[in-house]
Design a protein around this motif. Structure first.
Motif, PDB file in Angstrom:
ATOM      1  N   PRO A  63       0.840  -1.199   0.000  1.00  0.00           N
ATOM      2  CA  PRO A  63       0.000   0.000   0.000  1.00  0.00           C
ATOM      3  C   PRO A  63       0.875   1.247   0.000  1.00  0.00           C
ATOM      4  O   PRO A  63       2.037   1.209   0.415  1.00  0.00           O
ATOM      5  CB  PRO A  63      -0.787  -0.110   1.316  1.00  0.00           C
ATOM      6  N   SER A  64       0.320   2.358  -0.428  1.00  0.00           N
ATOM      7  CA  SER A  64       1.081   3.605  -0.417  1.00  0.00           C
ATOM      8  C   SER A  64       1.316   4.065   1.021  1.00  0.00           C
ATOM      9  O   SER A  64       0.580   3.706   1.944  1.00  0.00           O
ATOM     10  CB  SER A  64       0.330   4.693  -1.183  1.00  0.00           C
ATOM     11  N   SER A  65       2.349   4.878   1.188  1.00  0.00           N
ATOM     12  CA  SER A  65       2.622   5.452   2.503  1.00  0.00           C
ATOM     13  C   SER A  65       1.437   6.264   3.005  1.00  0.00           C
ATOM     14  O   SER A  65       1.162   6.310   4.210  1.00  0.00           O
ATOM     15  CB  SER A  65       3.865   6.345   2.441  1.00  0.00           C
ATOM     16  N   GLY A  66       0.728   6.899   2.074  1.00  0.00           N
ATOM     17  CA  GLY A  66      -0.393   7.738   2.467  1.00  0.00           C
ATOM     18  C   GLY A  66      -1.452   6.985   3.237  1.00  0.00           C
ATOM     19  O   GLY A  66      -1.909   7.432   4.296  1.00  0.00           O
ATOM     20  N   VAL A  67      -1.849   5.808   2.734  1.00  0.00           N
ATOM     21  CA  VAL A  67      -2.930   5.099   3.429  1.00  0.00           C
ATOM     22  C   VAL A  67      -2.424   4.433   4.709  1.00  0.00           C
ATOM     23  O   VAL A  67      -3.187   4.296   5.681  1.00  0.00           O
ATOM     24  CB  VAL A  67      -3.636   4.077   2.509  1.00  0.00           C
ATOM     25  N   VAL A  68      -1.157   4.051   4.745  1.00  0.00           N
ATOM     26  CA  VAL A  68      -0.604   3.513   5.992  1.00  0.00           C
ATOM     27  C   VAL A  68      -0.621   4.594   7.074  1.00  0.00           C
ATOM     28  O   VAL A  68      -0.984   4.339   8.231  1.00  0.00           O
ATOM     29  CB  VAL A  68       0.817   2.966   5.776  1.00  0.00           C
ATOM     30  N   VAL A  69      -0.269   5.809   6.702  1.00  0.00           N
ATOM     31  CA  VAL A  69      -0.290   6.912   7.667  1.00  0.00           C
ATOM     32  C   VAL A  69      -1.715   7.250   8.085  1.00  0.00           C
ATOM     33  O   VAL A  69      -1.978   7.517   9.267  1.00  0.00           O
ATOM     34  CB  VAL A  69       0.457   8.139   7.093  1.00  0.00           C
ATOM     35  N   ILE A  70      -2.645   7.237   7.147  1.00  0.00           N
ATOM     36  CA  ILE A  70      -4.048   7.477   7.522  1.00  0.00           C
ATOM     37  C   ILE A  70      -4.491   6.463   8.575  1.00  0.00           C
ATOM     38  O   ILE A  70      -5.085   6.818   9.601  1.00  0.00           O
ATOM     39  CB  ILE A  70      -4.963   7.409   6.289  1.00  0.00           C
ATOM     40  N   ALA A  71      -4.198   5.198   8.321  1.00  0.00           N
ATOM     41  CA  ALA A  71      -4.587   4.157   9.275  1.00  0.00           C
ATOM     42  C   ALA A  71      -3.931   4.378  10.634  1.00  0.00           C
ATOM     43  O   ALA A  71      -4.572   4.212  11.682  1.00  0.00           O
ATOM     44  CB  ALA A  71      -4.205   2.780   8.717  1.00  0.00           C
ATOM     45  N   HIS A 114      -4.548   9.763  -5.322  1.00  0.00           N
ATOM     46  CA  HIS A 114      -4.604   8.312  -5.492  1.00  0.00           C
ATOM     47  C   HIS A 114      -4.105   7.895  -6.875  1.00  0.00           C
ATOM     48  O   HIS A 114      -4.770   7.151  -7.606  1.00  0.00           O
ATOM     49  CB  HIS A 114      -6.019   7.791  -5.244  1.00  0.00           C
ATOM     50  N   GLU A 115      -2.923   8.362  -7.205  1.00  0.00           N
ATOM     51  CA  GLU A 115      -2.269   7.968  -8.450  1.00  0.00           C
ATOM     52  C   GLU A 115      -0.769   8.096  -8.263  1.00  0.00           C
ATOM     53  O   GLU A 115      -0.304   8.829  -7.386  1.00  0.00           O
ATOM     54  CB  GLU A 115      -2.738   8.843  -9.617  1.00  0.00           C
ATOM     55  N   GLY A 116      -0.028   7.356  -9.065  1.00  0.00           N
ATOM     56  CA  GLY A 116       1.426   7.391  -8.951  1.00  0.00           C
ATOM     57  C   GLY A 116       2.040   6.056  -9.296  1.00  0.00           C
ATOM     58  O   GLY A 116       1.707   5.460 -10.325  1.00  0.00           O
ATOM     59  N   TRP A 117       2.913   5.555  -8.441  1.00  0.00           N
ATOM     60  CA  TRP A 117       3.675   4.344  -8.692  1.00  0.00           C
ATOM     61  C   TRP A 117       2.745   3.166  -9.029  1.00  0.00           C
ATOM     62  O   TRP A 117       1.746   2.932  -8.337  1.00  0.00           O
ATOM     63  CB  TRP A 117       4.516   4.006  -7.466  1.00  0.00           C
ATOM     64  N   GLN A 118       3.090   2.429 -10.078  1.00  0.00           N
ATOM     65  CA  GLN A 118       2.185   1.397 -10.591  1.00  0.00           C
ATOM     66  C   GLN A 118       1.939   0.241  -9.626  1.00  0.00           C
ATOM     67  O   GLN A 118       0.944  -0.485  -9.764  1.00  0.00           O
ATOM     68  CB  GLN A 118       2.754   0.818 -11.892  1.00  0.00           C
ATOM     69  N   TRP A 119       2.806   0.054  -8.636  1.00  0.00           N
ATOM     70  CA  TRP A 119       2.662  -1.094  -7.747  1.00  0.00           C
ATOM     71  C   TRP A 119       2.019  -0.751  -6.408  1.00  0.00           C
ATOM     72  O   TRP A 119       2.094  -1.521  -5.460  1.00  0.00           O
ATOM     73  CB  TRP A 119       4.006  -1.804  -7.554  1.00  0.00           C
ATOM     74  N   HIS A 120       1.377   0.416  -6.326  1.00  0.00           N
ATOM     75  CA  HIS A 120       0.464   0.720  -5.231  1.00  0.00           C
ATOM     76  C   HIS A 120      -0.966   0.502  -5.739  1.00  0.00           C
ATOM     77  O   HIS A 120      -1.267   0.826  -6.899  1.00  0.00           O
ATOM     78  CB  HIS A 120       0.600   2.166  -4.766  1.00  0.00           C
ATOM     79  N   PRO A 121      -1.874   0.007  -4.910  1.00  0.00           N
ATOM     80  CA  PRO A 121      -3.254  -0.274  -5.357  1.00  0.00           C
ATOM     81  C   PRO A 121      -4.143   0.969  -5.265  1.00  0.00           C
ATOM     82  O   PRO A 121      -5.099   1.024  -4.477  1.00  0.00           O
ATOM     83  CB  PRO A 121      -3.704  -1.361  -4.383  1.00  0.00           C
ATOM     84  N   PHE A 122      -3.866   1.970  -6.094  1.00  0.00           N
ATOM     85  CA  PHE A 122      -4.490   3.271  -5.894  1.00  0.00           C
ATOM     86  C   PHE A 122      -6.005   3.261  -6.059  1.00  0.00           C
ATOM     87  O   PHE A 122      -6.708   3.970  -5.342  1.00  0.00           O
ATOM     88  CB  PHE A 122      -3.866   4.304  -6.831  1.00  0.00           C
ATOM     89  N   TRP A 152     -11.249   2.808  -0.417  1.00  0.00           N
ATOM     90  CA  TRP A 152     -11.079   2.665   1.038  1.00  0.00           C
ATOM     91  C   TRP A 152     -11.225   4.013   1.740  1.00  0.00           C
ATOM     92  O   TRP A 152     -11.928   4.132   2.754  1.00  0.00           O
ATOM     93  CB  TRP A 152      -9.703   2.054   1.295  1.00  0.00           C
ATOM     94  N   VAL A 153     -10.566   5.037   1.191  1.00  0.00           N
ATOM     95  CA  VAL A 153     -10.672   6.377   1.777  1.00  0.00           C
ATOM     96  C   VAL A 153     -12.099   6.897   1.662  1.00  0.00           C
ATOM     97  O   VAL A 153     -12.646   7.469   2.625  1.00  0.00           O
ATOM     98  CB  VAL A 153      -9.677   7.349   1.107  1.00  0.00           C
ATOM     99  N   ASP A 154     -12.733   6.688   0.512  1.00  0.00           N
ATOM    100  CA  ASP A 154     -14.115   7.150   0.349  1.00  0.00           C
ATOM    101  C   ASP A 154     -15.032   6.515   1.394  1.00  0.00           C
ATOM    102  O   ASP A 154     -15.955   7.164   1.903  1.00  0.00           O
ATOM    103  CB  ASP A 154     -14.624   6.820  -1.056  1.00  0.00           C
ATOM    104  N   ALA A 155     -14.786   5.248   1.707  1.00  0.00           N
ATOM    105  CA  ALA A 155     -15.601   4.573   2.722  1.00  0.00           C
ATOM    106  C   ALA A 155     -15.391   5.201   4.099  1.00  0.00           C
ATOM    107  O   ALA A 155     -16.346   5.357   4.877  1.00  0.00           O
ATOM    108  CB  ALA A 155     -15.272   3.082   2.760  1.00  0.00           C
ATOM    109  N   LEU A 156     -14.155   5.589   4.414  1.00  0.00           N
ATOM    110  CA  LEU A 156     -13.881   6.251   5.688  1.00  0.00           C
ATOM    111  C   LEU A 156     -14.529   7.632   5.742  1.00  0.00           C
ATOM    112  O   LEU A 156     -15.037   8.054   6.788  1.00  0.00           O
ATOM    113  CB  LEU A 156     -12.377   6.366   5.908  1.00  0.00           C
TER     114      LEU A 156
END
Length: 211
Positions: free
Chosen positions: A147-155, A175-183, A189-193
């Motif tokens: 996962p991206s650092s962003g969602v790990v920090v959110i959690a 929610h875009e960038g490196w191809q190997w993050h599940p953006f 996930w963020v929208d649900a939160l």
């Protein structure tokens, strides 16, 4: 007393929200803090990718260390836990041989920099990445590495930093960038939160809301 915590990603920032970011009680930015300026300047915490090339580039960069955001940060967070990434090394060598340095850990470098400059350093708990992996599975992620650092920090903020009554806001999360993050899954996930009232996305319309 409740606080406003703003997590500022490196994506596009809505015009007109810099003042709200700078007036928050706690502002967390990432790595090179590319959205600073349009996204305000206040920086209390820098969450850093402490493995692989991004970590090496930051630690080797006098410009990064002397930047306005890094100089004012009171604390650094290492987002990637050494044991989690060490456990990934063998399987990653088979599946993604081009990522041969991805698991190289530079936590000691950030620890040293924090110590010599009189700041503190924390490592985000390993269970945060495991938690995010488990929760993302409900949103049909495409094959990914981490996962991206962003969602790990959110959690981490929601689980370990924010107190009851605190308002946690996001800015600069495209929610875009490196191809190997599940953006795509991360966005859902963020929208649900947000829908559950645990987060809000900081936009001009919400920036002037009650703190």
């Amino acid at each position: 007393m409740s606080r406003r915590i703003v997590i500022v990603g490196n994506g596009l920032i809505p015009e007109g929200v810099a003042e709200t970011i700078d007036s928050a009680d706690l502002v967390i930015r990432f790595n090179g803090c590319r959205s600073a300026g349009r996204g305000g300047w206040r920086t209390d915490v820098i969450a850093a990718c402490n493995t692989g090339r991004p970590a090496l580039e930051m630690l080797a960069s006098g410009r990064w260390k002397a930047s306005r955001t890094v100089r004012q940060a009171k604390e650094f967070w290492c987002v990637r836990t050494a044991e989690v990434f060490a456990a990934m090394r063998t399987s990653l060598a088979r599946s993604h041989p081009d990522l041969d340095d991805f698991c190289d850990d530079y936590t000691i470098g950030f620890e040293t920099f924090a110590r010599v400059t009189g700041r503190s350093l924390r490592v985000v708990p390993a269970d945060m990445q495991r938690t995010v992996d488990a929760e993302l599975s409900a949103f049909d992620p495409q094959p990914y590495v981490v996962p991206s650092s962003g969602v790990v920090v959110i959690a981490h903020v929601l689980a370990n930093v924010a107190a009851q009554g605190d308002r946690v806001s996001l800015a600069g999360f495209g929610h875009e960038g490196w191809q190997w993050h599940p953006f795509a899954a991360e966005r859902r996930w963020v929208d649900a939160l947000v829908a559950a009232g645990r987060l809000d996305r900081l936009e001009l319309s919400s920036a002037s809301g009650t703190r």
